[in-house]
Every structure is written in structure tokens, then in C-alpha cells.
Design a protein around this motif. Sequence first.
Motif, PDB file in Angstrom:
ATOM      1  N   ILE A 101       0.841  -1.202   0.000  1.00  0.00           N
ATOM      2  CA  ILE A 101       0.000   0.000   0.000  1.00  0.00           C
ATOM      3  C   ILE A 101       0.876   1.252   0.000  1.00  0.00           C
ATOM      4  O   ILE A 101       0.630   2.198  -0.763  1.00  0.00           O
ATOM      5  CB  ILE A 101      -0.969  -0.005   1.201  1.00  0.00           C
ATOM      6  N   ALA A 102       1.921   1.250   0.816  1.00  0.00           N
ATOM      7  CA  ALA A 102       2.853   2.394   0.844  1.00  0.00           C
ATOM      8  C   ALA A 102       3.521   2.576  -0.517  1.00  0.00           C
ATOM      9  O   ALA A 102       3.644   3.708  -1.008  1.00  0.00           O
ATOM     10  CB  ALA A 102       3.903   2.194   1.938  1.00  0.00           C
ATOM     11  N   ALA A 103       3.930   1.469  -1.136  1.00  0.00           N
ATOM     12  CA  ALA A 103       4.545   1.550  -2.465  1.00  0.00           C
ATOM     13  C   ALA A 103       3.556   2.134  -3.464  1.00  0.00           C
ATOM     14  O   ALA A 103       3.926   2.985  -4.292  1.00  0.00           O
ATOM     15  CB  ALA A 103       5.014   0.171  -2.919  1.00  0.00           C
ATOM     16  N   GLY A 104       2.310   1.707  -3.390  1.00  0.00           N
ATOM     17  CA  GLY A 104       1.286   2.230  -4.291  1.00  0.00           C
ATOM     18  C   GLY A 104       1.084   3.720  -4.127  1.00  0.00           C
ATOM     19  O   GLY A 104       0.945   4.454  -5.114  1.00  0.00           O
ATOM     20  N   ILE A 105       1.087   4.183  -2.890  1.00  0.00           N
ATOM     21  CA  ILE A 105       0.921   5.616  -2.620  1.00  0.00           C
ATOM     22  C   ILE A 105       2.102   6.409  -3.183  1.00  0.00           C
ATOM     23  O   ILE A 105       1.916   7.438  -3.838  1.00  0.00           O
ATOM     24  CB  ILE A 105       0.741   5.874  -1.108  1.00  0.00           C
ATOM     25  N   ILE A 133      10.618   4.735  -2.196  1.00  0.00           N
ATOM     26  CA  ILE A 133      10.172   3.525  -2.898  1.00  0.00           C
ATOM     27  C   ILE A 133      11.288   2.485  -2.943  1.00  0.00           C
ATOM     28  O   ILE A 133      11.026   1.280  -2.855  1.00  0.00           O
ATOM     29  CB  ILE A 133       9.605   3.840  -4.305  1.00  0.00           C
ATOM     30  N   ILE A 134      12.521   2.910  -3.039  1.00  0.00           N
ATOM     31  CA  ILE A 134      13.643   1.961  -3.011  1.00  0.00           C
ATOM     32  C   ILE A 134      13.705   1.277  -1.643  1.00  0.00           C
ATOM     33  O   ILE A 134      13.906   0.061  -1.557  1.00  0.00           O
ATOM     34  CB  ILE A 134      14.972   2.669  -3.366  1.00  0.00           C
ATOM     35  N   PHE A 135      13.510   2.038  -0.586  1.00  0.00           N
ATOM     36  CA  PHE A 135      13.472   1.442   0.759  1.00  0.00           C
ATOM     37  C   PHE A 135      12.319   0.429   0.873  1.00  0.00           C
ATOM     38  O   PHE A 135      12.501  -0.678   1.363  1.00  0.00           O
ATOM     39  CB  PHE A 135      13.332   2.522   1.838  1.00  0.00           C
ATOM     40  N   ILE A 136      11.153   0.836   0.401  1.00  0.00           N
ATOM     41  CA  ILE A 136       9.985  -0.055   0.464  1.00  0.00           C
ATOM     42  C   ILE A 136      10.240  -1.335  -0.334  1.00  0.00           C
ATOM     43  O   ILE A 136       9.937  -2.441   0.125  1.00  0.00           O
ATOM     44  CB  ILE A 136       8.717   0.680  -0.029  1.00  0.00           C
ATOM     45  N   MET A 137      10.829  -1.206  -1.523  1.00  0.00           N
ATOM     46  CA  MET A 137      11.132  -2.384  -2.348  1.00  0.00           C
ATOM     47  C   MET A 137      12.137  -3.291  -1.643  1.00  0.00           C
ATOM     48  O   MET A 137      12.009  -4.519  -1.689  1.00  0.00           O
ATOM     49  CB  MET A 137      11.649  -1.973  -3.718  1.00  0.00           C
ATOM     50  N   ALA A 138      13.119  -2.699  -0.988  1.00  0.00           N
ATOM     51  CA  ALA A 138      14.096  -3.501  -0.272  1.00  0.00           C
ATOM     52  C   ALA A 138      13.421  -4.287   0.867  1.00  0.00           C
ATOM     53  O   ALA A 138      13.685  -5.475   1.050  1.00  0.00           O
ATOM     54  CB  ALA A 138      15.211  -2.609   0.284  1.00  0.00           C
ATOM     55  N   VAL A 139      12.545  -3.623   1.583  1.00  0.00           N
ATOM     56  CA  VAL A 139      11.810  -4.303   2.669  1.00  0.00           C
ATOM     57  C   VAL A 139      10.938  -5.420   2.100  1.00  0.00           C
ATOM     58  O   VAL A 139      10.907  -6.527   2.644  1.00  0.00           O
ATOM     59  CB  VAL A 139      10.956  -3.296   3.469  1.00  0.00           C
ATOM     60  N   LEU A 140      10.263  -5.145   0.996  1.00  0.00           N
ATOM     61  CA  LEU A 140       9.391  -6.151   0.401  1.00  0.00           C
ATOM     62  C   LEU A 140      10.169  -7.384  -0.091  1.00  0.00           C
ATOM     63  O   LEU A 140       9.722  -8.515   0.081  1.00  0.00           O
ATOM     64  CB  LEU A 140       8.595  -5.558  -0.771  1.00  0.00           C
ATOM     65  N   THR A 141      11.314  -7.150  -0.683  1.00  0.00           N
ATOM     66  CA  THR A 141      12.059  -8.289  -1.228  1.00  0.00           C
ATOM     67  C   THR A 141      12.785  -9.085  -0.147  1.00  0.00           C
ATOM     68  O   THR A 141      12.987 -10.279  -0.312  1.00  0.00           O
ATOM     69  CB  THR A 141      13.073  -7.845  -2.297  1.00  0.00           C
ATOM     70  N   VAL A 142      13.144  -8.430   0.947  1.00  0.00           N
ATOM     71  CA  VAL A 142      13.788  -9.136   2.054  1.00  0.00           C
ATOM     72  C   VAL A 142      12.739  -9.828   2.914  1.00  0.00           C
ATOM     73  O   VAL A 142      12.994 -10.847   3.542  1.00  0.00           O
ATOM     74  CB  VAL A 142      14.668  -8.179   2.892  1.00  0.00           C
ATOM     75  N   GLY A 143      11.551  -9.263   2.938  1.00  0.00           N
ATOM     76  CA  GLY A 143      10.457  -9.868   3.665  1.00  0.00           C
ATOM     77  C   GLY A 143      10.389  -9.510   5.135  1.00  0.00           C
ATOM     78  O   GLY A 143       9.976 -10.298   5.965  1.00  0.00           O
ATOM     79  N   ILE A 144      10.782  -8.309   5.451  1.00  0.00           N
ATOM     80  CA  ILE A 144      10.737  -7.854   6.860  1.00  0.00           C
ATOM     81  C   ILE A 144       9.312  -7.661   7.272  1.00  0.00           C
ATOM     82  O   ILE A 144       8.480  -7.165   6.602  1.00  0.00           O
ATOM     83  CB  ILE A 144      11.552  -6.554   7.050  1.00  0.00           C
TER      84      ILE A 144
END
Length: 184
Positions: free
Chosen positions: A114-118, A173-184
Motif C-alpha cells: 500500500i505504501a509503495a502504491g501511494i 520507494i527503493i526502501f519499500i522495495m528492499a523491505v518487500l524483497t527481504v520480507g521484513i
Amino acid sequence: MDSSQIRVFTPSSLLSFFVPILALIYAVLGRNFLFLDYVHVITGGTWTGIDLFMGLVMSRVLRSLDPATRSQIIMRLTPLMLLFMPSLAATAITAGIYLATDIGIFTLHNPYVIAAGIVVLILAVQGFGIILPNEVRIFMELKRGAMDRDKIVKLGMRNVYVSGSQVVFQIAIIFIMAVLTVGI
């Protein structure tokens, strides 16, 4: 610069417009996840890099120049950016959505999605709702016989500043993508 010399559709501008889009189509239709990831990273990274350059370097350089020189730079920059940046942005966003779907993280129950979408929505509104219309206005002004240099400079500087503000959202968005791919 004479208005007859100003062209948007040159071989290099068309190449810079179509290559990212064709790479995306090839990756999606071929179901090539690795290439799709590459297309996403290279277009997103290029978009971010250009915004960093525009916001941090060009804004300072342009501010230090007299209005006539500033308008000359903006006049040369506009035709290049008019096709290239929308192609990069649209390709990066679309590739990102495909990637998130492919790896199974595209769910509206995830607060990071949702944050990435925003953030993507903010970037898209800035790019396609502010920068692109200003680029078109500048281009139309350049094609007129009697150009309004003040208008060109005003719109061009606005685009440089908006590009600079996009950096904040791109870092987010780069931070959010990093969190999403690491799965935190």
C-alpha cells in the motif's frame, strides 16, 4: 536556437522512447523474470539518477545563469526529456507491478505494498501531471515564432525542482522495495 531546429522525433529520441517499452513487452510476453527484473532496475535506476542530477546539479547550475542562457539550456533539454522520461517512468512502474505480482507480494493486505502504491501514485502524478504537461507547454512555446523566454524559464525551472522533489519519493520507494524483497 531557431524553432525550425527543434524536433522531438529524432532517431535518438524515438530509440530512447521505444527501447524501454519494447524491453518490457519482451520480458512480459516471454515470461522472462530475470530480464523483467533487469528492465525494472535499469529504468527505475535511470529515472532516479536523472531526477537526482536534475534536482541537485541542474537546479544549482541553472539558477546561477542569466535568463537567456538558462532558456537556451531548457530549450535543448526539453525535446530530449519529452519522450525519454515518460517512457522510463511508465516502464519502471509497470515492470515493478509485474514483478510484485510474479513473486506473490502484490497484495493489498500488505502495508508496504500500500505504501509503495501511494509513493508510485505521487511519482506518477508529479511526472505525468506536472512535469510532462510543462514539457509540452515548453515545446509548444519553442515551436511558436515569438518565444516567451520568461515562460520557458519558469516552466523549465519548475520541472527541475519537481524532479528534485521526486528524489525523496524515489528513495522511499527503493526502501519499500528492499523491505518487500527481504520480507521484513
